[in-house]
Design an enzyme around this catalytic site. Sequence first.
Site, mmCIF file in Angstrom:
data_model
loop_
_atom_site.group_PDB
_atom_site.id
_atom_site.type_symbol
_atom_site.label_atom_id
_atom_site.label_comp_id
_atom_site.label_asym_id
_atom_site.label_seq_id
_atom_site.Cartn_x
_atom_site.Cartn_y
_atom_site.Cartn_z
ATOM 1 N N LYS A 272 0.833 -1.222 0.000
ATOM 2 C CA LYS A 272 0.000 0.000 0.000
ATOM 3 C C LYS A 272 0.864 1.268 0.000
ATOM 4 C CE LYS A 272 -4.102 -2.006 2.239
ATOM 5 N NZ LYS A 272 -3.621 -3.306 2.735
HETATM 6 O O1 S5P Z 1 -9.525 -2.670 1.830
HETATM 7 C C1 S5P Z 1 -8.741 -3.545 2.161
HETATM 8 C C2 S5P Z 1 -7.562 -3.781 1.440
HETATM 9 C C3 S5P Z 1 -6.734 -4.810 1.824
HETATM 10 S S1 S5P Z 1 -5.399 -5.169 0.820
HETATM 11 N N1 S5P Z 1 -9.015 -4.344 3.219
HETATM 12 C C4 S5P Z 1 -8.185 -5.358 3.631
HETATM 13 O O2 S5P Z 1 -8.522 -6.055 4.584
HETATM 14 N N2 S5P Z 1 -7.003 -5.583 2.951
HETATM 15 C C5 S5P Z 1 -6.060 -6.633 3.393
HETATM 16 O O3 S5P Z 1 -6.705 -7.903 3.287
HETATM 17 C C6 S5P Z 1 -5.597 -6.510 4.839
HETATM 18 O O4 S5P Z 1 -4.397 -5.764 4.919
HETATM 19 C C7 S5P Z 1 -5.406 -7.963 5.258
HETATM 20 O O5 S5P Z 1 -4.106 -8.388 4.928
HETATM 21 C C8 S5P Z 1 -6.408 -8.736 4.407
HETATM 22 C C9 S5P Z 1 -7.699 -9.116 5.110
HETATM 23 O O6 S5P Z 1 -7.455 -10.006 6.144
HETATM 24 P P1 S5P Z 1 -8.638 -10.723 6.948
HETATM 25 O O7 S5P Z 1 -7.908 -11.502 8.008
HETATM 26 O O8 S5P Z 1 -9.520 -9.663 7.529
HETATM 27 O O9 S5P Z 1 -9.355 -11.623 5.968
#
Ligand code: S5P
Length: 259
Positions: free
Chosen positions: A93
């Site tokens: 990011k």
């Molecule tokens: O808008 C976003 C963009 C990203 S890249 N929301 C997110 O959650 N992410 C990433 O996706 C975040 O940095 C994490 O690595 C992943 C979601 O993880 P989870 O454990 O909530 O599924």
Amino acid sequence: MTEQISFLKRASLTRHPLSQRLFKLMEDKKTNLALAADISTQREVLQLAEVIGPHICLFKTHVDILSDFTPDFGIELRKIANRHNFLIFEDRKFADIGQTVSLQYSGGIYRISDWADIVNAHIVPGPGIIDGLKVIGEPKGQGLLLLAEMSSAGTVAKGSYTRKAVEFAEQYPEYVMGFISLKKISDNPGFIHMTPGVKLRPGKDSLGQRYRTVDQIIGKNYSDIAIVGRDITHSENPLGQAVLYRERAWNAYTSSRKI
Ligand code: S5P
């Protein structure tokens, strides 16, 4: 609503070599699942890549979470990616001016451009950020995703901001592969949409993350790739859970694309 086109067909509709490769590998492996490996030790991340690798198209890292990073990390992860045929996406990011991001991408401790296929960037600085990353990434055949929308509650990445991301992407089809977004936001079939914030049931965490289901994001919203993190990595059986997500995401894709 424009026709929803298959990954295979879309491989021939983009000039971006890495997008072509990703479309083809998704169709070959029959998976549009990406794993978000937000884990803090190299050994655990590499182990996860080895075990889940056969079921994913993309492995997403946050290298700055690792407490024991050494340059071997990138080398070892690349070997696993080559063996199991998935791409590596470092979720850095980037958000600075072009000159600074080019240094952050290629240098420092992590030397991201030595091992990651894909990185992503916020568009807040303007298109110079794309130029700065492109100088490093394009000669290496790498690609960029623009953060057009976010999964978190209260995000300001919406409306005209999201449209601006699409506008920027259209200016760099040779380097920008597509978007992080909650839905399909561009009818250009060459752009790939990837969506995080995915769980088997809708919900949220305690820090603003919001979750949708695979059927919502791929079946209804026509995103292409489901990025799943904790619902796989923190489950009792990560492999079994990854296999389940793989099936659901692929079914949502095949039942929503026509040609
Ligand atoms: O808008 C976003 C963009 C990203 S890249 N929301 C997110 O959650 N992410 C990433 O996706 C975040 O940095 C994490 O690595 C992943 C979601 O993880 P989870 O454990 O909530 O599924």
